[in-house]
Design a protein around this motif. Structure first.
Motif, PDB file in Angstrom:
ATOM      1  N   ASP A 154       0.834  -1.205   0.000  1.00 50.89           N
ATOM      2  CA  ASP A 154       0.000   0.000   0.000  1.00 50.89           C
ATOM      3  C   ASP A 154       0.867   1.252   0.000  1.00 50.89           C
ATOM      4  O   ASP A 154       0.527   2.257   0.624  1.00 50.89           O
ATOM      5  N   TYR A 155       1.965   1.220  -0.734  1.00 49.25           N
ATOM      6  CA  TYR A 155       2.908   2.339  -0.725  1.00 49.25           C
ATOM      7  C   TYR A 155       2.215   3.660  -1.053  1.00 49.25           C
ATOM      8  O   TYR A 155       2.447   4.677  -0.410  1.00 49.25           O
ATOM      9  N   GLU A 156       1.343   3.653  -2.072  1.00 48.08           N
ATOM     10  CA  GLU A 156       0.639   4.873  -2.469  1.00 48.08           C
ATOM     11  C   GLU A 156      -0.869   4.742  -2.251  1.00 48.08           C
ATOM     12  O   GLU A 156      -1.651   5.478  -2.844  1.00 48.08           O
ATOM     13  N   GLY A 157      -1.279   3.823  -1.400  1.00 43.68           N
ATOM     14  CA  GLY A 157      -2.688   3.626  -1.118  1.00 43.68           C
ATOM     15  C   GLY A 157      -3.092   2.193  -1.382  1.00 43.68           C
ATOM     16  O   GLY A 157      -2.280   1.376  -1.832  1.00 43.68           O
ATOM     17  N   GLN A 160      -2.001  -0.107  -4.445  1.00 46.21           N
ATOM     18  CA  GLN A 160      -1.011   0.673  -5.186  1.00 46.21           C
ATOM     19  C   GLN A 160       0.357   0.476  -4.532  1.00 46.21           C
ATOM     20  O   GLN A 160       0.849   1.334  -3.816  1.00 46.21           O
ATOM     21  N   ALA A 162       4.542  -0.692  -4.232  1.00 49.77           N
ATOM     22  CA  ALA A 162       5.833  -0.373  -4.834  1.00 49.77           C
ATOM     23  C   ALA A 162       6.925  -1.021  -4.007  1.00 49.77           C
ATOM     24  O   ALA A 162       6.723  -1.395  -2.848  1.00 49.77           O
ATOM     25  N   SER A 192      11.853   4.695  -4.446  1.00 51.58           N
ATOM     26  CA  SER A 192      10.768   3.758  -4.731  1.00 51.58           C
ATOM     27  C   SER A 192      10.721   3.438  -6.216  1.00 51.58           C
ATOM     28  O   SER A 192      11.147   4.238  -7.062  1.00 51.58           O
ATOM     29  N   THR A 194       8.301   0.691  -9.119  1.00 48.27           N
ATOM     30  CA  THR A 194       7.353  -0.391  -9.336  1.00 48.27           C
ATOM     31  C   THR A 194       7.933  -1.498 -10.198  1.00 48.27           C
ATOM     32  O   THR A 194       7.457  -2.632 -10.161  1.00 48.27           O
ATOM     33  N   HIS A 200      10.140   4.752 -13.740  1.00 49.25           N
ATOM     34  CA  HIS A 200       9.282   4.610 -12.567  1.00 49.25           C
ATOM     35  C   HIS A 200      10.049   4.651 -11.251  1.00 49.25           C
ATOM     36  O   HIS A 200       9.523   4.238 -10.219  1.00 49.25           O
ATOM     37  N   ARG A 202      11.745   6.817  -8.193  1.00 45.50           N
ATOM     38  CA  ARG A 202      11.675   8.107  -7.508  1.00 45.50           C
ATOM     39  C   ARG A 202      12.647   8.099  -6.340  1.00 45.50           C
ATOM     40  O   ARG A 202      12.567   7.221  -5.466  1.00 45.50           O
ATOM     41  N   GLY A 204      13.954   9.063  -2.790  1.00 44.84           N
ATOM     42  CA  GLY A 204      13.217   9.401  -1.585  1.00 44.84           C
ATOM     43  C   GLY A 204      13.958  10.287  -0.611  1.00 44.84           C
ATOM     44  O   GLY A 204      13.501  11.372  -0.262  1.00 44.84           O
ATOM     45  N   ARG A 253       5.233   2.479   7.842  1.00 41.77           N
ATOM     46  CA  ARG A 253       5.985   3.348   6.923  1.00 41.77           C
ATOM     47  C   ARG A 253       7.442   3.407   7.405  1.00 41.77           C
ATOM     48  O   ARG A 253       7.995   4.463   7.706  1.00 41.77           O
TER      49      ARG A 253
END
Length: 356
Positions: A154-157, A160, A162, A192, A194, A200, A202, A204, A253
């Motif tokens: 659930d990295y982005e919800g 979703q 990653a 991060s 995917t 893809h 990013r 951090g 997290r």
């Protein structure tokens, strides 16, 4: 059920056996390539070389050297990725400089990536530059080394997910493109992705900053009785004499600055060194037994001895020394990662193994 082991929809369904990726220390030859070993049956401490002990993956990119590999499975589709440090210490082109001072300040910020859907046929290598941001600018990193990652569903919800990727680097100010600041030290950074492509990825930020050199982080997760995961990490401290230390957090997290980590153990594996020096071990690798409630931590006795085993029935109490007679691994095996297999995957690979 241990987390980050077998893809639940993978063929064969039942977990059986383990695959290790690593490199070999050989100052006289070109051994900075990627080798694979297969467990003897379902024994996480006994290993046989694959492919007659020859390297399977070699890089023609960057420095042409590969160190510190790690292997991870994508839980969405079962695809397996291998990532490795782009560094050749022995031989190769040293015309641009050599030695740890040069490499750590000006070495490659690219990780080398491979992928496979069957553990036999591999695509790659392809580079992933962890200093490159989406707007085309660069974070001022020294070399990037010792990459690993964990899947966060659930990295982005919800739905979703990653991979949170982490590695060691020196981190310089953006106004220091020559990396000249003598006070900069090694930290563990994160980003991060995917699919381990540049598109893809990013960047951090900082994951571990002790105020001194901290490198070689490895992690594993354990389900909690009431739900959630406990994340354990082993890291090498080169700044304050703690050697390899183990800490944990229950924060979902875990990569964020607000996560609170509790130290469990320090000086792990020091007695594998003849003089008991905790600085004599590095490159730890954590992994879980998928059949029994046991946990393993391999520590690399430097410069050339290679991996020696630690074991725990409860990582909340730390790790103890495994009996050396129970451990079978080719000499000089260094800094890699372990993947849990399905029975069908194991049976596919077993004919390729050579028993020592």
């Amino acid at each position: 059920m241990l987390s980050n082991t077998v893809h639940k929809d993978a063929e064969g369904a039942d977990p059986y056996g383990y695959l290790m990726v690593h490199f070999i220390e050989d100052p006289q030859g070109y051994a900075e390539r990627l080798y694979f070993d297969l467990s003897r049956g379902d024994d996480p401490l006994s290993w046989d070389p694959l492919y007659g002990g020859r390297p399977l993956l070699t890089s023609h990119l960057g420095t042409t050297g590969l160190r510190d590999p790690y292997m991870v499975r994508d839980p969405r589709n079962g695809r397996v990725y291998v990532m490795a440090t782009d560094l050749r210490v022995f031989g190769g082109d040293q015309s641009q400089g050599s030695g740890w001072e040069h490499w750590s300040h000006h070495g490659s910020t690219k990780l080398m990536i491979w992928s496979t859907d069957d553990l036999i046929h591999w695509s790659g290598p392809r580079p992933l530059d962890v200093s490159l941001q989406q707007d085309g600018s660069r974070v001022q990193l020294g070399m990037a080394w010792a990459p690993e990652c964990l899947w966060v569903p659930d990295y982005e919800g919800p739905e979703q997910g990653a991979f949170v990727l982490y590695w060691s680097s020196k981190l310089f100010d953006q106004d220091d493109p020559d990396h000249a600041d003598p006070s900069v030290y090694d930290r563990v950074l994160w980003g991060s992705t995917t699919d381990f492509t540049q598109e893809h990825f990013r960047y951090g930020g900082v994951l571990i900053d002790t105020g001194g050199n901290a490198i070689d982080t490895t992690m594993v997760q354990r389900p909690l009785p009431g739900g959630g995961l406990r994340t354990y990490r082993a890291t090498k401290d080169n700044g304050f004499g703690r050697g390899i230390w183990l800490d944990s957090t229950d924060d979902p997290r875990w990569w964020m600055p607000q996560a609170r980590w509790t130290t469990i153990q320090e000086r792990i594996g020091a007695d594998w060194c003849a003089d008991g020096n905790p600085s004599g071990v590095e490159g730890p690798a954590l992994y879980a037994d998928h059949a029994r409630n046991r946990w393993y931590l391999l520590v690399d006795v430097i410069p050339s001895v290679g991996y020696r085993p630690m074991v725990s029935d409860d990582p909340d109490t730390g790790f103890d020394y495994a009996r050396e007679q129970d451990f079978h691994l080719r000499p000089h095996t260094k800094h890699g990662g372990v993947l849990s297999l399905t029975r069908q995957e194991y049976e596919r690979l077993r004919p390729l193994a050579q028993q020592n």
